[in-house]
Design a protein around this motif. Structure first.
Motif, short mmCIF file in Angstrom:
data_model
loop_
_atom_site.label_atom_id
_atom_site.label_comp_id
_atom_site.label_asym_id
_atom_site.label_seq_id
_atom_site.Cartn_x
_atom_site.Cartn_y
_atom_site.Cartn_z
N PHE A 196 1.00 -1.11 0.08
CA PHE A 196 0.10 -0.06 0.04
C PHE A 196 0.89 1.35 0.12
O PHE A 196 0.55 2.12 -0.77
N ALA A 197 2.00 1.14 0.80
CA ALA A 197 2.67 2.22 0.66
C ALA A 197 3.55 2.47 -0.53
O ALA A 197 3.68 3.62 -1.07
N ARG A 198 3.96 1.34 -1.15
CA ARG A 198 4.37 1.32 -2.42
C ARG A 198 3.76 2.01 -3.72
O ARG A 198 3.93 2.86 -4.24
N GLY A 199 2.48 1.48 -3.32
CA GLY A 199 1.49 2.10 -4.38
C GLY A 199 1.40 3.53 -4.33
O GLY A 199 1.18 4.25 -5.28
N ALA A 200 1.15 4.09 -3.08
CA ALA A 200 1.04 5.52 -2.91
C ALA A 200 2.28 6.15 -3.33
O ALA A 200 2.26 7.37 -3.82
N LEU A 201 3.40 5.68 -3.12
CA LEU A 201 4.81 6.33 -3.47
C LEU A 201 4.79 6.48 -5.04
O LEU A 201 5.09 7.21 -5.75
N HIS A 202 4.36 5.26 -5.75
CA HIS A 202 4.16 5.37 -7.04
C HIS A 202 3.18 6.38 -7.69
O HIS A 202 3.58 7.15 -8.60
N ALA A 203 1.90 6.48 -6.99
CA ALA A 203 1.05 7.29 -7.40
C ALA A 203 1.80 9.02 -7.16
O ALA A 203 1.63 9.79 -8.18
N ALA A 204 2.42 9.33 -6.03
CA ALA A 204 3.00 10.47 -5.97
C ALA A 204 3.88 10.85 -6.93
O ALA A 204 4.05 11.98 -7.50
N SER A 205 4.81 9.80 -7.20
CA SER A 205 5.81 10.03 -8.31
C SER A 205 5.09 10.44 -9.65
O SER A 205 5.48 11.40 -10.57
N ALA A 206 3.93 9.72 -9.93
CA ALA A 206 3.49 10.26 -11.34
C ALA A 206 2.44 11.17 -11.13
O ALA A 206 2.49 12.00 -12.17
N LEU A 207 1.50 11.32 -10.19
CA LEU A 207 1.07 12.53 -10.13
C LEU A 207 1.47 13.97 -10.07
O LEU A 207 0.83 15.03 -10.73
N ALA A 208 2.47 14.10 -9.43
CA ALA A 208 3.21 15.57 -9.58
C ALA A 208 3.26 16.08 -10.61
O ALA A 208 3.45 17.29 -10.78
N ALA A 209 3.56 15.52 -11.51
CA ALA A 209 3.82 15.96 -13.20
C ALA A 209 2.52 16.18 -13.94
O ALA A 209 2.80 16.65 -15.13
N ARG A 210 1.42 15.75 -13.36
CA ARG A 210 0.13 15.88 -14.06
C ARG A 210 -0.58 17.25 -14.01
O ARG A 210 -0.25 17.90 -13.09
N PRO A 211 -1.31 17.50 -15.13
CA PRO A 211 -2.08 19.01 -15.01
C PRO A 211 -3.14 18.63 -14.03
O PRO A 211 -3.53 17.44 -13.36
N PRO A 212 -3.84 19.81 -13.48
CA PRO A 212 -4.99 19.58 -12.63
C PRO A 212 -6.14 18.72 -13.02
O PRO A 212 -6.21 18.56 -14.07
N GLY A 213 -6.71 17.93 -12.10
CA GLY A 213 -7.63 17.01 -12.41
C GLY A 213 -7.73 16.07 -11.30
O GLY A 213 -6.94 16.01 -10.37
N CYS A 214 -8.89 15.35 -11.18
CA CYS A 214 -9.10 14.24 -10.43
C CYS A 214 -8.93 12.93 -11.02
O CYS A 214 -9.35 12.57 -12.03
N TYR A 215 -7.82 12.41 -10.46
CA TYR A 215 -7.29 10.90 -10.97
C TYR A 215 -7.82 9.91 -10.10
O TYR A 215 -8.00 9.80 -8.88
N ARG A 216 -7.57 8.72 -11.05
CA ARG A 216 -7.78 7.32 -10.25
C ARG A 216 -6.54 6.51 -10.28
O ARG A 216 -5.51 6.92 -11.34
N LEU A 217 -6.24 5.68 -9.39
CA LEU A 217 -4.95 5.16 -9.33
C LEU A 217 -4.54 4.26 -10.66
O LEU A 217 -3.40 4.22 -11.06
N ARG A 218 -5.51 3.90 -11.23
CA ARG A 218 -5.27 3.29 -12.73
C ARG A 218 -4.86 3.94 -13.61
O ARG A 218 -4.30 3.50 -14.71
N ASP A 219 -5.26 5.29 -13.61
CA ASP A 219 -4.86 6.28 -14.33
C ASP A 219 -3.35 6.46 -14.55
O ASP A 219 -2.78 6.97 -15.66
N LEU A 220 -2.63 6.07 -13.33
CA LEU A 220 -1.25 6.23 -13.21
C LEU A 220 -0.37 5.34 -13.39
O LEU A 220 0.90 5.15 -13.26
N LEU A 221 -0.85 3.77 -13.76
CA LEU A 221 -0.30 2.69 -13.66
C LEU A 221 0.83 2.60 -14.64
O LEU A 221 1.85 1.86 -14.72
N LEU A 222 0.55 3.41 -15.82
CA LEU A 222 1.31 3.34 -17.04
C LEU A 222 2.58 4.36 -16.95
O LEU A 222 3.35 4.47 -17.88
N SER A 223 2.54 5.10 -15.80
CA SER A 223 3.47 6.42 -15.66
C SER A 223 4.75 5.76 -15.32
O SER A 223 4.84 4.80 -14.36
#
Length: 223
Positions: A196-223
């Protein structure tokens, strides 16, 4: 979860922890090179690009507000949120990238996608969700089971739930589709809470560079 995040952040070369915030007053101001803050001191934390939040609803509102003011992204796994909290999150997504998830397992994110697709193709089949957790878990069905049920419903199924509390099971979820003479089971088993921590860290790494918006975890899986 906070301790796991701090311990595992070093696995990501693109992440640097600039502060840790907890509900109570920290016993040390700096621990392992990371400045420590109490929740009342939140506005004093140094500049950051993305915050990871696993707190309580009052803490969620505070960090969401701070991220909005600083233009930083937010990854949150805080549970027990009210409708007003979710509306505030959606509104914040107009200005900053935000992500909320009940479960940060990357495998569960994939499972949820498979469940919705299966439900859409097997509309006349029964759908049952069986979840197992350790004996100390209070809520039943689990939040993850309910989230999987929402995805099954989105695909056209009418899910039923069953819960088991036994031993030290970290978390197991089975989504079963049953038709005349055949059955499909989609299963996820967690054997370590670090996922769960690894997933949150993956999400943080991918989300920081994204434009504004409401994302789902699956949106970031290919990042």
């Amino acid at each position: 979860m906070g301790q796991s995040l701090l311990r595992l952040a070093g696995e990501h070369e693109d992440l640097q922890v600039v502060a840790a915030v907890s509900g109570g007053k920290p016993s040390q101001r700096v621990l392992d090179g990371v400045p420590q803050f109490a929740s009342q001191e939140l506005h004093g934390v140094p500049a950051f690009d993305v915050a990871i939040d696993f707190s309580l609803p009052p803490g969620f509102q505070s960090i969401l507000s701070l991220c909005g003011k600083r233009g930083a992204a937010l990854v949150s796994g805080t549970t027990g949120l009210e409708q007003a909290d979710l509306q505030a999150l959606e509104s914040a997504g107009e200005a900053i990238p935000v992500l909320w998830a009940a479960n940060y397992s990357l495998g569960v994110a994939v499972l949820a996608d498979l469940v919705e697709r299966a439900a859409a193709m097997l509309r006349q089949w029964d759908c049952d969700i069986v979840e197992s957790h350790h004996v100390h878990k209070k809520d039943a069905p689990s939040g993850t089971a309910l989230a999987l049920g929402e995805r099954a419903s989105a695909g056209g199924a009418d899910p039923r739930y069953a819960s088991l509390r036994a031993g030290d099971i970290v978390g197991e979820h089975t989504v079963q589709f049953t038709g005349p003479g055949e059955r499909i089971e989609l299963v996820h088993r967690a054997t370590n809470r670090d996922i769960f921590a690894r997933g949150a860290l993956h999400a943080a790494s991918a989300l920081a560079a994204r434009p504004p918006g409401c994302y789902r975890l699956r949106d970031l899986l290919l990042s």
